[in-house]
Write an enzyme that holds these catalytic residues in place. Structure first.
Site, PDB file in Angstrom:
ATOM      1  N   ASP A 129      26.746 -34.813  10.755  1.00 24.63           N
ATOM      2  CA  ASP A 129      26.513 -34.928   9.328  1.00 24.63           C
ATOM      3  C   ASP A 129      25.748 -33.680   8.889  1.00 24.63           C
ATOM      4  O   ASP A 129      25.062 -33.050   9.701  1.00 24.63           O
ATOM      5  CB  ASP A 129      25.671 -36.160   9.012  1.00 24.63           C
ATOM      6  CG  ASP A 129      26.438 -37.469   9.162  1.00 24.63           C
ATOM      7  OD1 ASP A 129      27.567 -37.452   9.698  1.00 24.63           O
ATOM      8  OD2 ASP A 129      25.903 -38.521   8.746  1.00 24.63           O
TER       9      ASP A 129
ATOM     10  N   HIS B  51      28.415 -34.110  17.914  1.00 25.67           N
ATOM     11  CA  HIS B  51      29.570 -34.469  18.720  1.00 25.67           C
ATOM     12  C   HIS B  51      30.488 -33.270  18.936  1.00 25.67           C
ATOM     13  O   HIS B  51      30.398 -32.266  18.224  1.00 25.67           O
ATOM     14  CB  HIS B  51      30.364 -35.577  18.006  1.00 25.67           C
ATOM     15  CG  HIS B  51      29.565 -36.813  17.724  1.00 25.67           C
ATOM     16  ND1 HIS B  51      29.748 -37.997  18.405  1.00 25.67           N
ATOM     17  CD2 HIS B  51      28.569 -37.056  16.825  1.00 25.67           C
ATOM     18  CE1 HIS B  51      28.925 -38.913  17.936  1.00 25.67           C
ATOM     19  NE2 HIS B  51      28.189 -38.360  16.984  1.00 25.67           N
TER      20      HIS B  51
ATOM     21  N   SER C 236      17.625 -30.803  11.319  1.00 28.51           N
ATOM     22  CA  SER C 236      17.612 -29.366  11.561  1.00 28.51           C
ATOM     23  C   SER C 236      18.924 -28.742  11.139  1.00 28.51           C
ATOM     24  O   SER C 236      19.486 -29.112  10.115  1.00 28.51           O
ATOM     25  CB  SER C 236      17.308 -29.061  13.026  1.00 28.51           C
ATOM     26  OG  SER C 236      16.952 -27.702  13.159  1.00 28.51           O
TER      27      SER C 236
END
Length: 294
Positions: A104, A160, A261
């Site tokens: 995300d 991922h 981050s």
């Protein structure tokens, strides 16, 4: 205090932190590394009541939404930061030509790598050679594309595999913990090259060499990489080389940040931005980020 007043307090605090000068002062002109280490210790304290209180305070500063979380009760603040999502909450684009977003995030600077240079913000260039460190060759990405993904503290913090492929090498570079929000990116030159980071080199099933560069920030200086069973943190010094051969299927979890981050994605020539990808756009893990050209 009435319900109306309660609902306006978080908004007032968030608006206060939106003031650029104050935001920069409170999140950068502080003992960054000491605060980051202290936050790391605090976040690991296992106490139900302290965790609930910490999450309530966290929500005063950010629009934290836990509705997609696999569990709703957390042993520690770290467990909340690194939460899993419910099955099916993130679906990865299965088209083989699609390079999916690994996490995300909010799309930041994007563009072409020209003469070994990219941008963190308008007018703020940095060198890929400096970002990758002295042991890594960044020339494979000359003429290719980069995409910066910023994860806010409220977002899902796991990342991922963006495509089928094999992780072949990881380089860890210790560094500072400047905030990585847009306010800091417009004021601190070469910020990503100053901060703690890892360079994850991966060869896709298509044969393309790509790189993912997770960059730590204030209050987050721990990066978990599952395929090496290692936690990268500020206690490690210097460039640490970790060769490996770790096959990943698209969408397979690679690791997590222990707060929010940035991940900078590098791909070689032959990739274009997927439709709708532009600075300021919010993306979800699995969404098409780039596409191989025809």
């Amino acid at each position: 205090m009435n319900d109306k007043a309660m609902t306006t307090i978080p908004g007032r605090i968030q608006r206060l932190f939106a003031q650029e000068d104050l935001n920069f002062l409170l999140t950068n002109r502080v003992p960054r590394i000491a605060l980051t280490k202290a936050m790391g210790r605090f976040s690991r304290i296992e106490s139900p009541w302290l965790t609930r209180l910490s999450i309530a305070v966290w929500r005063l500063f950010t629009p934290l939404d836990l509705s997609e979380a696999r569990q709703q009760h957390f042993r520690s603040l770290k467990d909340c930061f690194t939460r899993e999502l419910k099955p099916g909450a993130r679906v990865f684009d299965a088209r083989p030509e699609v390079f999916a977003s690994p996490s995300d995030g909010i799309v930041g600077a994007t563009g072409l790598v020209r003469e070994g240079q990219v941008y963190q913000a308008k007018g703020f260039p940095y060198a890929t050679a400096e970002l990758f460190g002295p042991t890594q060759d960044a020339s494979a990405f000359e003429g290719g594309r980069f995409v910066t993904l910023r994860l806010t503290s409220a977002m899902y913090h796991r990342f991922h595999a963006p495509a089928d492929g094999t992780v072949e090498h990881v380089t860890y570079l210790s560094g500072d913990t400047w905030n990585v929000n847009p306010v800091a990116l417009k004021r601190v030159e070469r910020l990503f090259c100053r901060n703690e980071r890892a360079v994850v080199r991966m060869k896709l099933a298509s044969g393309h060499a790509i790189a993912l560069v997770p960059v730590a920030a204030i209050l987050v200086a721990s990066i978990r990489l599952h395929f090496l069973d290692v936690l990268l943190h500020l206690g490690r010094r210097g460039a640490h080389e970790m060769p490996c051969s770790a096959p990943h299927a698209k969408g397979q979890e690679m690791g997590w940040f222990e707060h929010g981050s940035t991940i900078i994605v590098f791909v070689p020539r032959g990739f274009e931005l997927a439709e709708g990808i532009a600075p300021g756009v919010r993306v979800r893990a699995g969404q098409a980020l780039l596409k191989q050209g025809g």
